[in-house]
Design a protein around this motif. Structure first.
Motif, PDB file in Angstrom:
ATOM      1  N   THR A  61       5.423 -24.056  15.620  1.00  0.00           N
ATOM      2  CA  THR A  61       5.960 -22.294  16.601  1.00  0.00           C
ATOM      3  C   THR A  61       6.754 -23.019  17.854  1.00  0.00           C
ATOM      4  O   THR A  61       6.276 -23.926  18.379  1.00  0.00           O
ATOM      5  N   THR A  62       8.036 -21.846  18.111  1.00  0.00           N
ATOM      6  CA  THR A  62       8.195 -22.372  19.555  1.00  0.00           C
ATOM      7  C   THR A  62       8.391 -20.815  19.806  1.00  0.00           C
ATOM      8  O   THR A  62       9.411 -20.315  19.251  1.00  0.00           O
ATOM      9  N   GLY A  63       8.056 -20.681  21.374  1.00  0.00           N
ATOM     10  CA  GLY A  63       8.631 -19.578  21.478  1.00  0.00           C
ATOM     11  C   GLY A  63       8.394 -18.414  23.539  1.00  0.00           C
ATOM     12  O   GLY A  63       7.874 -20.295  23.345  1.00  0.00           O
ATOM     13  N   ASN A  64       8.491 -17.722  23.583  1.00  0.00           N
ATOM     14  CA  ASN A  64       8.005 -16.848  25.083  1.00  0.00           C
ATOM     15  C   ASN A  64       7.039 -16.441  24.557  1.00  0.00           C
ATOM     16  O   ASN A  64       7.300 -15.325  23.810  1.00  0.00           O
ATOM     17  N   ALA A  65       5.992 -16.983  25.154  1.00  0.00           N
ATOM     18  CA  ALA A  65       4.628 -15.786  24.888  1.00  0.00           C
ATOM     19  C   ALA A  65       4.600 -14.856  25.879  1.00  0.00           C
ATOM     20  O   ALA A  65       3.494 -14.160  26.221  1.00  0.00           O
ATOM     21  N   GLY A  66       5.246 -14.807  27.243  1.00  0.00           N
ATOM     22  CA  GLY A  66       5.525 -14.567  28.641  1.00  0.00           C
ATOM     23  C   GLY A  66       4.360 -15.240  28.883  1.00  0.00           C
ATOM     24  O   GLY A  66       3.613 -15.673  29.085  1.00  0.00           O
ATOM     25  N   PRO A  67       4.038 -14.141  30.411  1.00  0.00           N
ATOM     26  CA  PRO A  67       4.698 -13.371  31.019  1.00  0.00           C
ATOM     27  C   PRO A  67       6.126 -13.188  31.584  1.00  0.00           C
ATOM     28  O   PRO A  67       6.221 -12.252  31.686  1.00  0.00           O
ATOM     29  N   THR A  68       6.470 -14.546  31.882  1.00  0.00           N
ATOM     30  CA  THR A  68       7.968 -14.540  32.338  1.00  0.00           C
ATOM     31  C   THR A  68       8.721 -15.421  31.392  1.00  0.00           C
ATOM     32  O   THR A  68       8.201 -15.721  30.444  1.00  0.00           O
ATOM     33  N   ALA A  69       9.604 -15.269  31.922  1.00  0.00           N
ATOM     34  CA  ALA A  69      10.470 -15.683  30.630  1.00  0.00           C
ATOM     35  C   ALA A  69      10.806 -17.365  30.345  1.00  0.00           C
ATOM     36  O   ALA A  69      11.132 -17.906  29.488  1.00  0.00           O
ATOM     37  N   GLY A  70      10.054 -18.221  31.381  1.00  0.00           N
ATOM     38  CA  GLY A  70      10.748 -19.811  30.544  1.00  0.00           C
ATOM     39  C   GLY A  70      11.407 -20.347  31.804  1.00  0.00           C
ATOM     40  O   GLY A  70      12.394 -19.878  31.995  1.00  0.00           O
ATOM     41  N   GLU A  71      11.977 -21.812  30.873  1.00  0.00           N
ATOM     42  CA  GLU A  71      13.244 -21.761  30.601  1.00  0.00           C
ATOM     43  C   GLU A  71      13.967 -21.576  30.180  1.00  0.00           C
ATOM     44  O   GLU A  71      14.748 -22.577  30.641  1.00  0.00           O
ATOM     45  N   THR A  72      13.715 -21.275  28.982  1.00  0.00           N
ATOM     46  CA  THR A  72      14.536 -21.177  28.201  1.00  0.00           C
ATOM     47  C   THR A  72      15.279 -19.129  28.691  1.00  0.00           C
ATOM     48  O   THR A  72      14.374 -18.422  29.681  1.00  0.00           O
ATOM     49  N   ASN A  73      15.854 -18.692  28.218  1.00  0.00           N
ATOM     50  CA  ASN A  73      17.368 -18.069  28.318  1.00  0.00           C
ATOM     51  C   ASN A  73      16.833 -16.493  27.253  1.00  0.00           C
ATOM     52  O   ASN A  73      16.314 -15.591  27.511  1.00  0.00           O
ATOM     53  N   GLU A  74      15.382 -17.214  26.454  1.00  0.00           N
ATOM     54  CA  GLU A  74      15.154 -16.662  25.663  1.00  0.00           C
ATOM     55  C   GLU A  74      13.800 -14.757  26.145  1.00  0.00           C
ATOM     56  O   GLU A  74      13.175 -16.058  26.817  1.00  0.00           O
ATOM     57  N   LYS A  75      14.082 -13.908  25.162  1.00  0.00           N
ATOM     58  CA  LYS A  75      13.376 -13.375  25.989  1.00  0.00           C
ATOM     59  C   LYS A  75      11.934 -13.319  26.035  1.00  0.00           C
ATOM     60  O   LYS A  75      11.059 -13.367  24.382  1.00  0.00           O
ATOM     61  N   VAL A  76      10.210 -12.358  26.463  1.00  0.00           N
ATOM     62  CA  VAL A  76       9.260 -12.580  26.153  1.00  0.00           C
ATOM     63  C   VAL A  76       9.032 -12.073  24.510  1.00  0.00           C
ATOM     64  O   VAL A  76       9.427 -11.045  24.518  1.00  0.00           O
ATOM     65  N   GLY A  77       9.083 -12.864  23.901  1.00  0.00           N
ATOM     66  CA  GLY A  77       8.328 -12.138  22.413  1.00  0.00           C
ATOM     67  C   GLY A  77       8.744 -12.921  21.609  1.00  0.00           C
ATOM     68  O   GLY A  77       8.617 -13.458  20.392  1.00  0.00           O
ATOM     69  N   THR A  78      10.242 -13.804  21.847  1.00  0.00           N
ATOM     70  CA  THR A  78      10.966 -14.540  20.773  1.00  0.00           C
ATOM     71  C   THR A  78      10.148 -15.333  20.437  1.00  0.00           C
ATOM     72  O   THR A  78       9.766 -16.352  21.014  1.00  0.00           O
ATOM     73  N   VAL A  79      10.374 -15.212  18.585  1.00  0.00           N
ATOM     74  CA  VAL A  79       9.082 -16.789  18.754  1.00  0.00           C
ATOM     75  C   VAL A  79       9.822 -17.607  17.198  1.00  0.00           C
ATOM     76  O   VAL A  79      10.497 -16.557  16.350  1.00  0.00           O
ATOM     77  N   TYR A  80      10.395 -18.617  17.519  1.00  0.00           N
ATOM     78  CA  TYR A  80      10.424 -18.932  15.945  1.00  0.00           C
ATOM     79  C   TYR A  80       9.527 -19.795  15.570  1.00  0.00           C
ATOM     80  O   TYR A  80       9.634 -20.715  15.809  1.00  0.00           O
ATOM     81  N   ILE A  81       9.466 -19.035  14.259  1.00  0.00           N
ATOM     82  CA  ILE A  81       8.592 -20.523  13.260  1.00  0.00           C
ATOM     83  C   ILE A  81       9.186 -20.537  11.815  1.00  0.00           C
ATOM     84  O   ILE A  81       9.746 -20.348  11.341  1.00  0.00           O
ATOM     85  N   ALA A  82       8.685 -22.130  11.737  1.00  0.00           N
ATOM     86  CA  ALA A  82       9.848 -22.872  10.607  1.00  0.00           C
ATOM     87  C   ALA A  82       8.306 -23.710   9.820  1.00  0.00           C
ATOM     88  O   ALA A  82       7.089 -23.506  10.408  1.00  0.00           O
ATOM     89  N   ILE A  83       8.840 -23.670   8.850  1.00  0.00           N
ATOM     90  CA  ILE A  83       7.516 -24.131   7.250  1.00  0.00           C
ATOM     91  C   ILE A  83       8.420 -25.425   7.054  1.00  0.00           C
ATOM     92  O   ILE A  83       9.165 -25.235   6.158  1.00  0.00           O
ATOM     93  N   ALA A  84       7.406 -26.525   7.042  1.00  0.00           N
ATOM     94  CA  ALA A  84       8.181 -27.952   6.115  1.00  0.00           C
ATOM     95  C   ALA A  84       6.824 -27.647   5.079  1.00  0.00           C
ATOM     96  O   ALA A  84       5.893 -27.034   4.733  1.00  0.00           O
ATOM     97  N   THR A  85       7.773 -27.721   3.834  1.00  0.00           N
ATOM     98  CA  THR A  85       7.220 -27.904   2.061  1.00  0.00           C
ATOM     99  C   THR A  85       7.695 -28.781   1.300  1.00  0.00           C
ATOM    100  O   THR A  85       8.252 -30.536   2.050  1.00  0.00           O
TER     101      THR A  85
END
Lengths: 416, 416
Positions: free
Chosen positions: B354-378
């Protein structure tokens, strides 16, 4: 201002879920001087809701209701509201637009009839707009009692309480001043603490109340002052706490009830400009979860390795295989190597490591269930301690996580 | 048999502690067919206790009271009991011997007056001997209602409920049969699930009740059957669950109330003889905590890296710095590299990242709070998905953790 908190939902009455909403609301009300007189949990049943409303009518100033709202539950609660207030349901355009927007954007489908019905509200109610969900809050009044209905989903309820209801109560209603002070004591039982402070307790002024909150190994003492003049309350509480600390200063460990250990540790790390890493075996990510639950933790928390498998401890944390063979994987030596490994891997000042047996069965070592070794790597070396934390699994994980943070706190304080 | 559960204690009414006792008692009663009609939390106040007892008198068969007992609280509760039952306090020898033994052995001191007073009980009460603490339980009856008072300390209350009260109710009182069945669904909202099963729901027999229990990303459906004949209830519940699984089989993930997604995933991994690793950024250890909360998870879970800092993603998980520069640290590409990195590092069949921005502030990227990318390696490659999970922080973390486990479940099912 006196309040009652009512939770509607059979899932609470059969013990399937624990009602945490009421506690959250009570705390928010208490902060602004609204006294919760009673909390009730009742069933999703029209007659039960109506008879509860009748009993509370004019007995309290405010009734806060959670649950009973949501696409499949709206029906009973809203119709009951209409019956109690002699009202009818009308469609609220703003709510309809919001529900439509949420469903179309989040679920990528058109709204259905059930979604549409969420925009129906009693005509006399003041709608409390719910930005974070589909079910709106509703504010109604009958004679001297205000009734506020809120959705039961915790984050929706929290949003409405914090952003809408509390500000409204603060600006529109007069409330007395309430001040609490909690004193945390460790190591003596309730009756002995009570005996030691008996004379002091008997001389407390009438506007200050003392409560004992015992838990295994500790007793919290809570002073509550109530009155119109904030300054008088604050001065008197400060004076009493001072007097108390002269009597039982030897067992007092803290004064702030909200300051969880992970918050305290975070503040200490920030203040000292130090960083933290974790190597968790038996705690399985619980300490990571606690540490990262604090907003802003990324400034001092670099990361952790949850090293559940023995080969992970060897390969990633650099624990020596012969160390595991000699001492077993559940040992002080392995805990210390894990902590030092995490400190090195993440290049941090501090690291916590846990290894133990959380149960339910004895696992690959001979250590009994509940045995946990915790190590703290610091800028000046590494320390470790052995604990017997009982059972079941959940309790071992929680206790070990707390112990780890507690040990870390002590080490940081030594080095500041 | 109808019950009310009453909790006495100001600490609950100001939200300082959450009442978990009532939920425990309700669950224990529900199992033996005693229906909890209402739960109440009231203050440590004589008049409040008396008026509550009067309201419940002859309305319910059983009132279970917790709290208000303990060395510093006994006084009000016991005197109130005496007033309500027109009784007086007498010393109980067996209790006094027990209290003396506990204090002398555990605290290594003689008993004080407060301890001695714990042996005082109303003369008409049946003492429920408390092996694990100093405050005894008390069982009294007035007309058609039984009143049982229990200490508020959870493990003392649990002991008396499990070892004394439940066995007594089972042997001495007649109760109907209650059967619950929970169906867990993932991935569709409450209103859509309700729409799909509407026809089925409308045809349920009158002795079966359906409840929707929504939580972020999932809906639990609970069927409750009540009646005199256990076999009829069991057969009908089985038939209805069968019918339901034909309608929404695509979103049903389990039937055991305790069968959370992490339990289901664990079973699948065990069945397929496959292993799992994790690389968590924005979920901060939450998925690790969920996975390891399952007893026996060490057979498939190898470990995880909580890679909160960007350098951890690069150094430990092998994410390429240029990948982060090109796509930002919150991106599908980075999530996939993290998952593949964890899979390689821990040598597992599957990995969630998982990588994303859980908030409360935008953090080091420009992605808005709540944006999350999830990957599954199989074993057959790597997939990823982007989510907008709203706010606040706690919700983003919980939703992302659920989504991750959900995606993993689907991937395992594809490969079985």
């Amino acid at each position: 201002m006196k309040a009652a908190i009512v939770t509607i939902g059979d899932e609470i009455l059969i013990g399937q879920i624990v009602d945490t909403n009421s506690g959250f609301i009570a705390k928010a009300l208490d902060k602004i001087g609204v006294q919760t007189h009673e909390m009730l949990s009742i069933s999703d049943d029209k007659q039960h809701i109506l008879s509860t409303f009748s009993k509370l009518q004019n007995k309290v100033d405010l009734v806060l209701i959670t649950g009973g709202l949501g696409p499949t539950k709206d029906d009973i609660t809203k119709k009951t509201f209409c019956e109690y207030f002699d009202d009818t349901l009308i469609e609220n355009r703003e709510v309809l637009a919001h529900v439509t927007h949420l469903i179309e954007n989040f679920f990528k489908r058109p709204i259905n009839q059930m979604n549409r019905d969420q925009a129906l509200v009693p005509s006399k109610c003041q709608v409390l707009f719910n930005k974070v969900g589909t079910a709106p809050g509703m504010w109604m009044q009958k004679e001297n009692t205000i009734y506020v209905s809120l959705p039961g989903v915790p984050y929706e309820m929290k949003y409405l309480v914090e952003e809408v209801i509390v500000p409204k109560l603060v600006t529109e209603y007069k409330r007395p001043y309430i001040l609490h002070k909690t004193i945390l004591t460790y190591g003596q039982g309730e009756s002995l603490v009570a005996e030691r402070i008996e004379a002091w307790e008997n001389n407390l002024p009438s506007f200050i109340k003392l409560a004992y909150l015992p838990a295994p190994g500790r007793v919290r003492l809570r002073l509550t002052a109530r009155g119109e003049n904030a300054q008088i309350l604050e001065d008197e509480i400060a004076r009493q706490v001072q007097a108390l600390s002269q009597i039982i200063g030897d067992i007092i460990v803290g004064y702030d009830e909200n300051e969880t250990l992970e918050v305290v540790v975070g503040k200490l790390l920030n203040k000292a400009n130090k960083t933290l890493a974790l190597a968790e075996s038996c705690t399985g990510g619980k300490i990571s979860e606690l540490v990262t639950s604090v907003a802003g933790s990324s400034s001092y928390f670099k990361g952790s390795v949850v090293s559940y498998a023995t080969e992970t401890k060897i390969k990633i944390l650099g624990v020596l295989p012969e160390m595991i063979e000699t001492h077993s994987v559940v040992s002080a030596a392995v805990a210390e190597q894990m902590a030092l490994g995490a400190q090195k891997l993440f290049q941090t000042d501090y690291a916590i490591a846990t290894t133990g047996n959380a149960g339910p069965t004895a696992g690959e070592t001979n250590e009994k269930v509940g045995t946990v070794y915790i190590a703290i790597a610091t800028p000046n070396g590494c320390i470790s301690e052995k604990f017997e934390l009982g059972e079941p699994r959940e309790k071992v994980i929680n206790r070990a996580s707390n112990k780890g943070l507690e040990m870390l706190q002590k080490e940081i304080l030594k080095n500041i």
